[in-house]
Motif scaffolding. Structure first.
Motif, short mmCIF file in Angstrom:
data_model
loop_
_atom_site.label_atom_id
_atom_site.label_comp_id
_atom_site.label_asym_id
_atom_site.label_seq_id
_atom_site.Cartn_x
_atom_site.Cartn_y
_atom_site.Cartn_z
N LEU A 174 31.08 25.07 28.79
CA LEU A 174 31.15 24.96 30.24
C LEU A 174 31.87 26.17 30.84
N ILE A 175 32.97 26.57 30.24
CA ILE A 175 33.75 27.70 30.74
C ILE A 175 32.94 28.99 30.69
N ASN A 176 32.29 29.24 29.57
CA ASN A 176 31.54 30.48 29.39
C ASN A 176 30.34 30.58 30.34
N GLU A 177 29.59 29.49 30.46
CA GLU A 177 28.40 29.52 31.31
C GLU A 177 28.78 29.54 32.80
N ALA A 178 29.85 28.84 33.14
CA ALA A 178 30.25 28.79 34.55
C ALA A 178 30.67 30.16 35.05
N MET A 179 31.24 30.98 34.16
CA MET A 179 31.64 32.32 34.57
C MET A 179 30.46 33.11 35.12
N GLY A 180 29.32 33.06 34.43
CA GLY A 180 28.13 33.78 34.88
C GLY A 180 27.66 33.30 36.24
N THR A 181 27.65 31.99 36.43
CA THR A 181 27.22 31.43 37.71
C THR A 181 28.19 31.82 38.83
N LEU B 88 27.18 34.14 41.99
CA LEU B 88 27.31 33.57 43.34
C LEU B 88 28.06 34.52 44.26
N GLN B 89 29.15 35.11 43.75
CA GLN B 89 29.93 36.04 44.59
C GLN B 89 29.08 37.24 44.99
N ASP B 90 28.24 37.72 44.06
CA ASP B 90 27.38 38.86 44.37
C ASP B 90 26.26 38.47 45.33
N ALA B 91 25.72 37.26 45.12
CA ALA B 91 24.57 36.83 45.93
C ALA B 91 24.94 36.62 47.39
N VAL B 92 26.10 36.02 47.65
CA VAL B 92 26.45 35.72 49.05
C VAL B 92 26.72 37.00 49.85
N LYS B 93 26.97 38.10 49.17
CA LYS B 93 27.18 39.37 49.87
C LYS B 93 25.86 40.02 50.28
N GLU B 94 24.79 39.69 49.55
CA GLU B 94 23.52 40.37 49.75
C GLU B 94 22.45 39.52 50.41
N GLU C 278 20.16 37.09 52.73
CA GLU C 278 19.88 36.96 54.16
C GLU C 278 20.40 35.60 54.66
N PRO C 279 20.79 35.51 55.92
CA PRO C 279 21.33 34.25 56.45
C PRO C 279 20.41 33.05 56.23
N ASP C 280 19.10 33.26 56.34
CA ASP C 280 18.16 32.14 56.18
C ASP C 280 18.13 31.62 54.75
N ASP C 281 18.52 32.45 53.79
CA ASP C 281 18.48 32.03 52.38
C ASP C 281 19.85 31.63 51.84
N TYR C 282 20.84 31.64 52.70
CA TYR C 282 22.22 31.39 52.26
C TYR C 282 22.37 29.99 51.66
N LYS C 283 21.84 29.01 52.35
CA LYS C 283 21.96 27.62 51.89
C LYS C 283 21.25 27.42 50.56
N SER C 284 20.08 27.98 50.40
CA SER C 284 19.32 27.79 49.17
C SER C 284 20.05 28.38 47.97
N VAL C 285 20.74 29.51 48.18
CA VAL C 285 21.53 30.12 47.10
C VAL C 285 22.65 29.19 46.68
N LEU C 286 23.36 28.61 47.66
CA LEU C 286 24.48 27.73 47.35
C LEU C 286 24.00 26.46 46.63
N VAL C 287 22.88 25.92 47.08
CA VAL C 287 22.33 24.72 46.43
C VAL C 287 21.94 25.04 44.99
N LYS C 288 21.33 26.20 44.80
CA LYS C 288 20.92 26.59 43.45
C LYS C 288 22.11 26.73 42.52
N LYS C 289 23.17 27.37 43.01
CA LYS C 289 24.36 27.56 42.16
C LYS C 289 25.07 26.24 41.88
#
Length: 642
Positions: A65-72, A76-82, A84-95
């Motif tokens: 759990l610890i090892n795999e969670a690190m990647g996610t 996530l930190q990289d994705a929320v920076k890049e 688009e606002p319309d896709d923000y929610k879908s990224v969070l749900v996916k993570k």
């Protein structure tokens, strides 16, 4: 040190910190009734006991759990920076669902382990903990992250209940696998359970296997089950239109019940009463639902299918009252209630009480922080996120094999993370060369030059104390410590004077520009280069380099005899390779060396007796060789000029 077994010691202890996650303790004299019972320090009987903290995160089940969670987390930190606002929610749900999948995979691993081996009590506790984590996280996803248009949440809550309470499916399968399903003792319980979870097709399938399935009562209830409307957020039907359809359907259920369509079969009456939303009937079936939140969702399914979040807490309180009231609630219930009140801060507080690890609260708070952003009433989240993640990292870096994961988290925690990362890398125990290289690599990637220098200095001095001069000089060069590398170069030269061979010659050959760090190291590197030229038969260039080393005064005084003795074979070569000018330089050096030795005695520049003896034996030979070479060089240079 021994484990603590004495109750006198375990009740009250005086101790000192023995490490990041351990304590060294010893019994205090005050805790012995009789002074004569206290062991005398003189007798050497006082024992130290080591108490180590334990976290569920140290268990084997948590490592994956610890090892795999690190990647996610990092993605996530990289994705929320890049994104688009319309896709923000879908990224969070996916993570969020990635985290849930990791937890579910760990549960499956534990289930497999319980079938074969291991500590059953520990595995059971881990399984229960992971179940709670996934249950809470999936509810948080529904209520905070994956909000649907219009705020309709019953469909998601129904899926939540179905995925976490599978007893009705197991019971249905058991019933249907029997030779005569309708005669099975759990037949009607399986039917009721399926209806309460909105599994109408399963209920119809079981009822169709009843011998009286073709009679009017069974056909009537089958029709009601088949026609029950379910609201679909993206189904193209408005809430108002759905409400009209649902009210019409439930009115039909009530009419048929009142007209006695099911008077010949009280079980079908019970099914119809459930469909009519009869609270007493639903409450009487609480044993099929196990928890108040299952009861709540089942009740809402047949009484208020268009319920919104702001009414959820009231429905939860009604369900709790039906199962025994507030006094019957558990810490897990408090987490779920806080979520249904949309109280994020309380959710996080309650999670810290319920779950025996910082992994969950840290990652959940990170998700919620990105979800809520900088809303007016949730400005505390960024600071809370940073604090909880730092707590989680503190646990990771105190473990011998998880500290690297902790450093990767700190990269995403701003100035506080950078400061803690530098501190952690400075304080990590340097158990071996491998760990030191890992620390240096991580520090170099983050431009922590002071950490790199500090680690190299420690490792260099450790290697020196162990007599590994080659390794020590490598660490010294990495640390760019001129004084230390100069000292090491002297050590290598002195060892060469005694043994006549180089320590780690390959390393010296590869020094490159690093040899410029100190004068002694420069001399050592160049002297090694002289040896390479000589071995390759490049005598003329070797002679030039040797004379330049002597005339430059880079060589330590104790090494002058060695250089002059190295010149002897070159002076005796068939053709002169040392020029007249260079020969004068060698003569001058020999003269100075002889004068120093005469004035200061044997303990001067010729400190090593073996070298002193060898040089004295060769001095006459050396003077003769210098004279002969000078004559040959003058004749050779004169003939060349003509």
């Amino acid at each position: 040190m021994e484990s603590i077994q004495d109750p006198v010691i375990t009740n009250r202890m005086h101790g000192i910190i023995g490490g990041v996650s351990s304590l060294l303790v010893f019994p205090h004299k005050d805790h012995y009734k009789d002074d004569r019972e206290y062991p005398s320090a003189v007798e050497g009987k006082i024992k130290l006991y080591q108490v180590e903290s334990f976290s569920w995160l140290w268990s084997r089940q948590a490592r994956k759990l610890i090892n795999e969670a690190m990647g996610t987390f990092i993605s996530l930190q990289d994705a929320v920076k890049e994104v688009e606002p319309d896709d923000y929610k879908s990224v969070l749900v996916k993570k969020c669902r990635e985290y849930r999948s990791m937890i579910q995979a760990c549960v499956e691993d534990i289930t497999m382990c319980r079938e074969c081996e291991g500590d059953q009590e520990e595995l059971t506790a881990s399984g229960q903990l992971l179940y709670k984590m996934e249950l809470i996280l999936s509810l948080i996803e529904i209520l905070f992250i994956d909000k649907k248009p219009g705020g309709m949440i019953l469909g998601q809550l129904l899926m939540w209940i179905r995925s976490h309470f599978t007893q009705c499916i197991e019971k249905k399968n058991e019933v249907m696998e029997s030779d005569h399903p309708h005669q099975h003792s759990a037949y009607w319980e399986a039917v009721y359970g399926s209806v309460l979870q909105g599994r109408m097709e399963d209920a119809r399938h079981m009822l169709s296997n009843h011998p009286f399935a073709d009679t009017d009562p069974f056909l009537s209830i089958d029709e009601l089950l088949r026609k029950m409307p379910f609201y679909q957020v993206y189904g193209g039907v408005s809430v108002a239109e759905f409400t009209v359809r649902w009210q019409h359907w439930q009115s039909e259920c009530e009419r048929r019940l009142q007209e006695g369509h099911y008077s010949t079969c009280h079980q079908l009456q019970t099914v119809c009463k459930i469909l009519c939303g009869d609270q007493k009937t639903i409450n009487n079936l609480i044993d099929l639902m196990d928890t108040w939140y299952h009861l709540m969702v089942s009740t809402l399914l047949f009484t208020c299918p268009t319920v919104k979040l702001f009414r959820l807490h009231s429905a939860a309180q009604d369900a709790i009252a039906c199962v025994g009231g507030e006094q019957s609630t558990t810490p897990l219930d408090h987490v779920l209630l806080a979520a249904m009140e949309a109280d994020i801060l309380q959710v996080i507080k309650e999670c810290q009480q319920v779950l025996d690890n910082t992994w969950f609260t840290a990652h959940v708070t990170d998700l919620l922080c990105h979800t809520m952003g900088q809303t007016t009433d949730q400005k505390f989240l960024p600071e809370l996120r940073e604090s909880l993640l730092l707590d989680y990292v503190s646990v990771l870096v105190s473990h011998c094999s998880l500290w690297q994961i902790g450093i990767l988290y700190l990269d995403h925690l701003g100035p506080s993370g950078i400061a803690m990362s530098q501190t952690v890398l400075q304080r990590l125990p340097l158990t071996d060369d491998s760990r030191a290289h890992k620390i240096i690599q991580m520090a170099s990637d983050r431009n922590f030059d002071s950490v790199v220098v500090g680690v190299c200095r420690v490792m260099g001095r450790r290697a020196l104390s162990q007599g590994r001069l080659g390794s020590a000089i490598w660490w010294g060069v990495r640390s760019r410590d001129a004084a230390f590398t100069s000292h090491l170069a002297h050590q290598i030269l002195q060892k060469y004077v005694v043994e006549g061979r180089f320590e780690s010659s390959q390393l010296l050959d590869d020094l490159g520009p690093a040899m410029l760090l100190s004068d002694t190291l420069t001399f050592l590197g160049k002297y090694r280069e002289f040896h390479m030229m000589y071995q390759d038969g490049n005598f003329r260039d070797a002679a030039v380099l040797l004379v330049s080393l002597i005339s430059s005064k880079l060589a330590p005084e104790y090494f002058w005899p060695v250089l002059l003795l190295d010149a002897l074979p070159l002076l005796k070569s068939e053709e002169p390779v040392i020029s007249a000018e260079q020969t004068y330089e060698l003569m001058y050096c020999l003269h100075n060396l002889h004068n120093h030795a005469s004035k200061r005695g044997k303990q001067s520049s010729l400190e090593n007796e073996a070298t002193c003896s060898a040089f004295l034996e060769k001095e006459i030979d050396l003077r003769l060789a210098l004279s002969n070479n000078l004559a040959r060089a003058i004749i050779h240079e004169g003939s060349v000029d003509n």
